[in-house]
Design an enzyme around this catalytic site. Sequence first.
Site, PDB file in Angstrom:
ATOM      1  N   HIS A   1      -8.610   6.502  20.383  1.00 28.95           N
ATOM      2  CA  HIS A   1      -7.893   7.727  20.009  1.00 28.95           C
ATOM      3  C   HIS A   1      -8.700   8.530  18.989  1.00 28.95           C
ATOM      4  O   HIS A   1      -8.874   9.749  19.121  1.00 28.95           O
ATOM      5  CB  HIS A   1      -6.522   7.343  19.434  1.00 28.95           C
ATOM      6  CG  HIS A   1      -5.807   8.428  18.686  1.00 28.95           C
ATOM      7  ND1 HIS A   1      -6.149   8.789  17.394  1.00 28.95           N
ATOM      8  CD2 HIS A   1      -4.760   9.211  19.019  1.00 28.95           C
ATOM      9  CE1 HIS A   1      -5.356   9.762  16.974  1.00 28.95           C
ATOM     10  NE2 HIS A   1      -4.496  10.029  17.939  1.00 28.95           N
ATOM     11  N   ASN A   2      -9.222   7.845  17.968  1.00 32.90           N
ATOM     12  CA  ASN A   2      -9.989   8.540  16.948  1.00 32.90           C
ATOM     13  C   ASN A   2     -11.336   9.026  17.456  1.00 32.90           C
ATOM     14  O   ASN A   2     -11.835  10.060  17.025  1.00 32.90           O
ATOM     15  CB  ASN A   2     -10.173   7.638  15.726  1.00 32.90           C
ATOM     16  CG  ASN A   2      -8.958   7.640  14.825  1.00 32.90           C
ATOM     17  OD1 ASN A   2      -7.840   7.858  15.287  1.00 32.90           O
ATOM     18  ND2 ASN A   2      -9.157   7.394  13.555  1.00 32.90           N
TER      19      ASN A   2
ATOM     20  N   LYS B   1      -6.156   2.711  19.105  1.00 30.96           N
ATOM     21  CA  LYS B   1      -6.286   3.709  18.036  1.00 30.96           C
ATOM     22  C   LYS B   1      -7.753   4.055  17.780  1.00 30.96           C
ATOM     23  O   LYS B   1      -8.087   5.200  17.450  1.00 30.96           O
ATOM     24  CB  LYS B   1      -5.639   3.171  16.756  1.00 30.96           C
ATOM     25  CG  LYS B   1      -5.750   4.099  15.534  1.00 30.96           C
ATOM     26  CD  LYS B   1      -5.161   5.472  15.790  1.00 30.96           C
ATOM     27  CE  LYS B   1      -4.887   6.257  14.511  1.00 30.96           C
ATOM     28  NZ  LYS B   1      -5.956   6.287  13.536  1.00 30.96           N
TER      29      LYS B   1
ATOM     30  N   GLY C   1       0.838  -1.191   0.000  1.00 29.58           N
ATOM     31  CA  GLY C   1       0.000   0.000   0.000  1.00 29.58           C
ATOM     32  C   GLY C   1       0.872   1.238   0.000  1.00 29.58           C
ATOM     33  O   GLY C   1       1.526   1.543   1.008  1.00 29.58           O
TER      34      GLY C   1
ATOM     35  N   SER D   1      -1.070   7.018  13.898  1.00 31.72           N
ATOM     36  CA  SER D   1      -1.578   8.375  13.772  1.00 31.72           C
ATOM     37  C   SER D   1      -0.444   9.289  13.329  1.00 31.72           C
ATOM     38  O   SER D   1       0.710   9.083  13.702  1.00 31.72           O
ATOM     39  CB  SER D   1      -2.147   8.857  15.118  1.00 31.72           C
ATOM     40  OG  SER D   1      -2.651  10.173  15.014  1.00 31.72           O
TER      41      SER D   1
ATOM     42  N   GLU E   1     -10.611  12.147  19.116  1.00 37.12           N
ATOM     43  CA  GLU E   1     -10.355  13.138  18.055  1.00 37.12           C
ATOM     44  C   GLU E   1     -11.661  13.738  17.544  1.00 37.12           C
ATOM     45  O   GLU E   1     -11.754  14.952  17.310  1.00 37.12           O
ATOM     46  CB  GLU E   1      -9.594  12.450  16.926  1.00 37.12           C
ATOM     47  CG  GLU E   1      -9.179  13.334  15.782  1.00 37.12           C
ATOM     48  CD  GLU E   1      -8.465  12.530  14.703  1.00 37.12           C
ATOM     49  OE1 GLU E   1      -9.057  12.358  13.618  1.00 37.12           O
ATOM     50  OE2 GLU E   1      -7.336  12.062  14.960  1.00 37.12           O
TER      51      GLU E   1
END
Length: 303
Positions: free
Chosen positions: A176-177, A173, A7, A121, A180
Amino acid sequence: MELGMVGLGKMGANMAERLVQGGHRVTGFDPSADARRAVAAKGVAGADSLEALVKALPAPRVLWLMVPAGKITDDTVNALLPLLAQGDTVIDGGNSNYRDTLRRAALYAEHGLGYVDCGTSGGVWGLKEGYSMMVGGDAKAVEALRPIFQTLAPAAEQGWGRVGPVGSGHFTKMVHNGIEYGLMQAYAEGFSILGHKKEFGLDLHQIGEIWRYGSVVRSWLLDLTTDALGKNPAMDGIAPYVADSGEGRWTVDEAIELDVPAPIITASLIERLRSRDTDSFSDKLLAAMRNEFGGHAIKGEAK
């Protein structure tokens, strides 16, 4: 170390470049020939297939996946399975749902393959500033990969760490988002209130610059917000439509399952969903209700 990057979009390409800058040897694969050519100029060797990528790497192999969550990750993980050998390790650095990570890790373990999840992140700034990485996986496996994480992080021993067993990296994560979402919503609402106080003629960019230094609400997110206000104070040309990557939804789902109240994160997610309803039936019905019980006027649609 030597590793493969699967990717080569914005994140994957930048991570590969940062690893090369740190002295690692990286071979990259992406279905797009243009993406492969772009990273070749940065010192990243190219492979035109997953098979070619695996063959180019020395055993035991390390492959970092930086592909979209969901079906694409599943397809990539399944395609790699028959190509890898016992002792090889795959790191999923995308935004996968941790439940999917647990399933994939169990499948790989059955074949003697390592699976490490890395909630990542840093966005487009990661190449320069480094990435924050929340790593889940077997302690020995993560330790063997330490040089990679140290190179990608803002500093060798800062901004990354093994947070627990496999799945825990993506779980962390996810939360975390979710946080956010709440922070972004609070900044957006606050600046909107300031902007609506027309009689004061407030300069939102100036206020953001003031808050960036010494204020208790200063943050990197505020830095980016202020930068955006400087470039486009009135947000001209931007539709009031806010997408979501899915992690806010997963965070809310997990909060409900764990009986943890999370009203701010939940409300910020609902606001994103609301932003996409350009012809709100519920708002029309609310107006009709007010007319029914109180005779309040209904505003007609613009023709």
